[in-house]
Each structure stands twice: as structure tokens, then as C-alpha cells.
Write a protein that holds these residues in place. Sequence first.
Motif, PDB file in Angstrom:
ATOM      1  N   ARG A 178     -70.158 -13.676-126.521  1.00  0.00           N
ATOM      2  CA  ARG A 178     -70.891 -13.035-127.698  1.00  0.00           C
ATOM      3  C   ARG A 178     -72.465 -12.962-127.552  1.00  0.00           C
ATOM      4  O   ARG A 178     -73.193 -12.326-128.138  1.00  0.00           O
ATOM      5  N   ASN A 179     -72.892 -13.846-126.996  1.00  0.00           N
ATOM      6  CA  ASN A 179     -74.385 -14.238-126.963  1.00  0.00           C
ATOM      7  C   ASN A 179     -74.954 -14.143-125.418  1.00  0.00           C
ATOM      8  O   ASN A 179     -76.064 -14.466-125.136  1.00  0.00           O
ATOM      9  N   TYR A 180     -74.130 -13.956-124.504  1.00  0.00           N
ATOM     10  CA  TYR A 180     -74.658 -14.193-123.123  1.00  0.00           C
ATOM     11  C   TYR A 180     -75.670 -13.287-122.691  1.00  0.00           C
ATOM     12  O   TYR A 180     -76.864 -13.617-122.406  1.00  0.00           O
ATOM     13  N   ILE A 181     -75.514 -11.809-123.078  1.00  0.00           N
ATOM     14  CA  ILE A 181     -76.756 -10.936-122.730  1.00  0.00           C
ATOM     15  C   ILE A 181     -77.996 -11.338-123.810  1.00  0.00           C
ATOM     16  O   ILE A 181     -79.148 -11.325-123.087  1.00  0.00           O
ATOM     17  N   SER A 182     -77.915 -11.448-124.810  1.00  0.00           N
ATOM     18  CA  SER A 182     -79.049 -11.834-125.846  1.00  0.00           C
ATOM     19  C   SER A 182     -79.787 -13.175-124.970  1.00  0.00           C
ATOM     20  O   SER A 182     -80.985 -13.333-125.187  1.00  0.00           O
ATOM     21  N   SER A 183     -78.928 -14.175-124.896  1.00  0.00           N
ATOM     22  CA  SER A 183     -79.399 -15.362-124.114  1.00  0.00           C
ATOM     23  C   SER A 183     -80.294 -15.064-122.887  1.00  0.00           C
ATOM     24  O   SER A 183     -81.285 -15.542-122.573  1.00  0.00           O
ATOM     25  N   TRP A 184     -79.559 -14.120-121.971  1.00  0.00           N
ATOM     26  CA  TRP A 184     -80.126 -14.147-120.711  1.00  0.00           C
ATOM     27  C   TRP A 184     -81.573 -13.269-121.021  1.00  0.00           C
ATOM     28  O   TRP A 184     -82.497 -13.396-120.268  1.00  0.00           O
ATOM     29  N   LEU A 185     -81.594 -12.258-122.028  1.00  0.00           N
ATOM     30  CA  LEU A 185     -82.746 -11.260-121.965  1.00  0.00           C
ATOM     31  C   LEU A 185     -83.857 -12.169-122.715  1.00  0.00           C
ATOM     32  O   LEU A 185     -84.919 -11.868-122.527  1.00  0.00           O
ATOM     33  N   SER A 186     -83.394 -13.189-123.523  1.00  0.00           N
ATOM     34  CA  SER A 186     -84.688 -14.053-124.225  1.00  0.00           C
ATOM     35  C   SER A 186     -85.195 -14.640-122.973  1.00  0.00           C
ATOM     36  O   SER A 186     -86.166 -15.276-123.337  1.00  0.00           O
ATOM     37  N   LEU A 187     -84.700 -14.989-121.854  1.00  0.00           N
ATOM     38  CA  LEU A 187     -85.001 -15.407-120.771  1.00  0.00           C
ATOM     39  C   LEU A 187     -85.779 -14.783-120.032  1.00  0.00           C
ATOM     40  O   LEU A 187     -86.809 -15.022-119.208  1.00  0.00           O
ATOM     41  N   THR A 188     -85.293 -13.841-119.664  1.00  0.00           N
ATOM     42  CA  THR A 188     -85.746 -12.704-118.463  1.00  0.00           C
ATOM     43  C   THR A 188     -86.635 -11.370-119.255  1.00  0.00           C
ATOM     44  O   THR A 188     -87.553 -10.836-118.483  1.00  0.00           O
ATOM     45  N   GLY A 189     -86.425 -10.971-120.431  1.00  0.00           N
ATOM     46  CA  GLY A 189     -86.872  -9.933-120.873  1.00  0.00           C
ATOM     47  C   GLY A 189     -88.376  -9.875-120.861  1.00  0.00           C
ATOM     48  O   GLY A 189     -89.162  -8.706-120.711  1.00  0.00           O
ATOM     49  N   ALA A 190     -89.200 -10.987-121.131  1.00  0.00           N
ATOM     50  CA  ALA A 190     -90.631 -10.961-121.220  1.00  0.00           C
ATOM     51  C   ALA A 190     -91.204 -10.668-119.934  1.00  0.00           C
ATOM     52  O   ALA A 190     -92.299 -10.114-119.911  1.00  0.00           O
ATOM     53  N   ALA A 191     -90.594 -10.379-118.778  1.00  0.00           N
ATOM     54  CA  ALA A 191     -91.208 -10.167-117.513  1.00  0.00           C
ATOM     55  C   ALA A 191     -91.237  -8.552-117.551  1.00  0.00           C
ATOM     56  O   ALA A 191     -91.968  -8.343-116.527  1.00  0.00           O
ATOM     57  N   VAL A 192     -90.818  -7.992-118.295  1.00  0.00           N
ATOM     58  CA  VAL A 192     -90.904  -6.535-118.160  1.00  0.00           C
ATOM     59  C   VAL A 192     -91.321  -6.078-119.917  1.00  0.00           C
ATOM     60  O   VAL A 192     -90.762  -4.854-120.167  1.00  0.00           O
ATOM     61  N   GLY A 193     -91.725  -7.016-120.648  1.00  0.00           N
ATOM     62  CA  GLY A 193     -91.989  -6.604-122.002  1.00  0.00           C
ATOM     63  C   GLY A 193     -90.855  -6.138-123.136  1.00  0.00           C
ATOM     64  O   GLY A 193     -90.936  -5.600-123.944  1.00  0.00           O
ATOM     65  N   LEU A 194     -89.760  -6.726-122.711  1.00  0.00           N
ATOM     66  CA  LEU A 194     -88.507  -6.749-123.561  1.00  0.00           C
ATOM     67  C   LEU A 194     -88.502  -7.903-124.340  1.00  0.00           C
ATOM     68  O   LEU A 194     -87.967  -9.152-123.882  1.00  0.00           O
ATOM     69  N   PHE A 195     -88.734  -7.986-125.783  1.00  0.00           N
ATOM     70  CA  PHE A 195     -88.510  -9.009-126.693  1.00  0.00           C
ATOM     71  C   PHE A 195     -87.506  -8.730-127.741  1.00  0.00           C
ATOM     72  O   PHE A 195     -87.650  -7.603-128.357  1.00  0.00           O
ATOM     73  N   LEU A 196     -86.602  -9.497-127.973  1.00  0.00           N
ATOM     74  CA  LEU A 196     -85.403  -9.239-128.738  1.00  0.00           C
ATOM     75  C   LEU A 196     -85.819  -9.535-130.372  1.00  0.00           C
ATOM     76  O   LEU A 196     -86.339 -10.516-130.395  1.00  0.00           O
ATOM     77  N   PRO A 197     -85.576  -8.719-131.391  1.00  0.00           N
ATOM     78  CA  PRO A 197     -85.873  -9.125-132.614  1.00  0.00           C
ATOM     79  C   PRO A 197     -84.727  -9.826-133.369  1.00  0.00           C
ATOM     80  O   PRO A 197     -83.685 -10.162-132.536  1.00  0.00           O
TER      81      PRO A 197
END
Length: 201
Positions: A178-197
Motif C-alpha cells: 500500500r505504501n511502498y511506492i510513496s515511501s520510496w519516492l519520499s526517499l528518492t524523489g527529491a533528487a529529481v524535484g518530485l515531492f509528494l503532497p
Amino acid sequence: MTSDFPFLTRSEFGNCIEEFERAYGAVVDVEVRKSRGSHTYLSIHKPLFLGQNNDDAVDSDIEDVEDADPAHLDTVCPTLEYGRIEYHVVYSASWRVPVLYVRVHTNAGVEMDCTRVTDMLVTDSKVRGAMDAVEFGGALGIQDHPELNEPFMYLHPCHTATLLRAVAPAHGVEIDQRNYISSWLSLTGAAVGLFLPSIPH
């Protein structure tokens, strides 16, 4: 839970991206897509704005922003939508984790290179330093998108499993499908300007 956390089977990855779309679909431009090879991947789009929002007046002398110098526009039109950012979350059968692919186009259809994307999207000096420290030329590279066979920038997945393994127990977070992708993106997304609301629970 996943069968071998932090690693995923392709089927588990498919479930994870569907869960992400369900959770974030109302607040993010997101879609699960199917490739020609019948594999699924996650597509996230967002506008690319120059500068930060402020109340400065926009110079009315710029009539055709498509042909203007982006560096000049950044100071003159701080809230102007300059292009689109495409993020794709794709399964890596070799690494057995998700990989984040990114491509940025201006409104004129010009694709931005790695240097320009990093300059525009990675504003945190600590994040930039960590990316530059990754061996083999840094964390952001270029390769063909495995589902589309088109060149994209991507974040190398070599530290994904280690990062997820270290963060989950240290912060008392249980990561499941349920939260794998959101958890992973919260760790890696900042490297390419992707921040989850934040999403309502």
C-alpha cells in the motif's frame, strides 16, 4: 507485505503502483500505464515552473516565451509554466526494485539535458552533493526507458534496497504494497524535484 522486502516481484510491483494510483490519484496527475510488452509502469506528470511564486510583476515585453532564454525568463517571469516533467516508475527485473525515470520538455518541445534538469530541479545542496558522490558518474544518468525504448534520465537503483532496508526499521515504518511506492519516492524523489503532497486519510 512483500515476499522478500525490500525486493519486489513484477506482480508485487504492479500491485504497488496500483495502490499508489488509488491513494494519490485525486491530488497528483498519475496513471498506471501498460507497455507494448504488457508490463505496467507508473506515469506522473507535473508542470515545470520557472522560479518561485511571488508577487513581482511579469515583464510584458516578452511576447514569445518559447523562444526566450530560460535564464532570463527565470528572473522576469517567476511563475511562468515553462514545460512539463514526466516521471515514470518502472520495474527493474535485474535489481528487483522500482527505478525512477524522468524526462523534461519545454513548452517548445525541447528536451532538457541532465545538467539543466539538475540545475532546475535539485535546489538542495545536500541532495546534489549526495547525487554527485554516487560512483560511475553520479546518480542521474541516461539510458533507454525499458518499456518505451526512448532515452530518459534515470536515478540509478544501486542503493535502493539498502536505503529502504535502513529507513523502515529505523523510523518504525512498516512498508507494504500500500505504501511502498510513496515511501520510496519520499526517499528518492527529491533528487529529481518530485515531492509528494499530503493525502487525506
